[in-house]
Design an enzyme around this catalytic site. Structure first.
Site, PDB file in Angstrom:
ATOM      1  N   GLY A  63     -60.029  62.445  10.086  1.00  0.00           N
ATOM      2  CA  GLY A  63     -59.250  63.109   9.055  1.00  0.00           C
ATOM      3  C   GLY A  63     -59.902  62.935   7.697  1.00  0.00           C
ATOM      4  CB  CYS A  64     -59.846  65.060   4.674  1.00  0.00           C
ATOM      5  SG  CYS A  64     -58.093  65.468   4.572  1.00  0.00           S
ATOM      6  CG  PHE A  65     -55.863  61.433   2.664  1.00  0.00           C
ATOM      7  CD1 PHE A  65     -56.296  61.200   1.374  1.00  0.00           C
ATOM      8  CD2 PHE A  65     -54.719  62.196   2.840  1.00  0.00           C
ATOM      9  CE1 PHE A  65     -55.618  61.718   0.273  1.00  0.00           C
ATOM     10  CE2 PHE A  65     -54.030  62.728   1.754  1.00  0.00           C
ATOM     11  CZ  PHE A  65     -54.487  62.487   0.470  1.00  0.00           C
ATOM     12  CB  CYS A  97     -61.834  59.638   1.327  1.00  0.00           C
ATOM     13  SG  CYS A  97     -62.148  59.323  -0.426  1.00  0.00           S
TER      14      CYS A  97
END
Length: 322
Positions: free
Chosen positions: A131-133, A136
């Site tokens: 996932g993107c979150f 990061c």
């Protein structure tokens, strides 16, 4: 040439994936499947690709004609497809949904964060794109986990652009609501916490502290800017050495001495990390483009690894000058 198929071709991540594959020297798009857009030109939906492709969406699934299948589907749809279809034995899969991110004896998907599982990805058949979150945040914490330094609660505030909510309009993604606005959602309960905990526990077996994660909707289109802090008694030069050593042989994550801003990573596959020690707290700033490093760019990175290519092929992307 890697022959690719895409299922779920109308969303933001699919548009970015198509753009990357069209410009990849070793990949070729065989089909883009979208039931709702079958017969329409790709450029009718992804208008930024005018002049780059004459491809048309199809409802067909010629799986025996491809080497790699990408899923850009809604959460839950990949699992339904995998359970209801018989895929060719040699067909590799990269799933951009969250269906298989938690590893389990019930499936053979490898969690596709190259900075954590590069060797396993190279030898895998099925990849669950992170996932993107989660991408990061994990990139901001993995070096500490490797050195068993996550020994207090982790506090995270991360703000994301509106494209993270997908292409389908909702009450909180319309321009008139999102513009000049900011709001918190899913505090302490965001679905990406499960995969973050999985990865940190992979490196630091003793890890079991709470992640206090506050996700924030931002009033911009793309990017994630995360600030994290933990208790830390180690001097900053040593922490910087740990981070630089961890990412020394990884192509897209960089440690910067300057306080960075989000535009430095938008439209790239980079993650920038900045470290500060203030009293007994370590502040970690981590930022990515949610559609590239947080989704389609990372998927192409995984494709390169799956097929034995140099991992940066097709991903030499540059941020805007302004």
């Amino acid at each position: 040439m890697i022959k690719c198929g895409i299922i779920g071709g109308a969303g933001y991540t699919a548009g970015e994936l198509i753009r990357l594959l069209l410009n990849h020297p070793d990949a070729e798009i065989t089909f883009v499947n979208s039931t709702s857009n079958a017969g329409n030109k790709i450029t009718d939906v992804h208008e930024g690709l005018y002049g780059e492709t004459d491809l048309v969406f199809t409802s067909e699934l010629p799986l025996d004609e491809i080497d790699l299948l990408f899923f850009c589907t809604a959460h839950g749809d990949t699992r339904k497809f995998m359970e209801s279809h018989s895929l060719p034995e040699n067909l590799k899969v990269i799933d951009l949904s969250m269906d298989y991110r938690i590893e389990s004896p019930e499936h053979d998907f490898v969690y596709g964060l190259p900075e954590l599982n590069r060797r396993r990805i190279c030898n895998a058949r099925h990849i669950a794109n992170p996932g993107c979150f989660a991408t990061c945040i994990q990139l901001g914490l993995l070096p500490l986990a490797k050195h068993l330094l996550l020994n207090s609660e982790i506090h995270v505030n991360a703000i994301t652009g509106s494209t993270g909510a997908g292409v389908k309009p909702s009450a909180t993604s319309h321009f008139s609501w999102r513009n000049d606005n900011i709001s918190v959602y899913k505090p302490f309960t965001h679905q990406h916490l499960a995969e973050i905990n999985q990865s940190l526990g992979q490196l630091q077996k003793s890890y079991g502290n709470r992640i206090n994660f506050i996700p924030v909707r931002g009033n911009f289109s793309r990017g994630i800017f995360a600030t994290m802090y933990i208790d830390c008694k180690i001097d900053l030069p040593e922490i910087q050495r740990i981070y630089e050593e961890y990412y020394d042989d990884h192509s897209f994550t960089f440690i910067t001495d300057k306080n960075p801003d989000l535009k430095q990573v938008v439209n790239t596959n980079k993650c920038l990390i900045h470290l500060q020690r203030i009293n007994d707290k370590l502040l970690i700033i981590s930022m990515i483009d949610n559609l590239l490093k947080g989704a389609s760019g990372q998927a192409v990175h995984n494709m390169n690894l799956l097929f034995g290519l140099e991992e940066t092929v097709g991903l030499h992307l540059k941020p805007s000058a302004f």
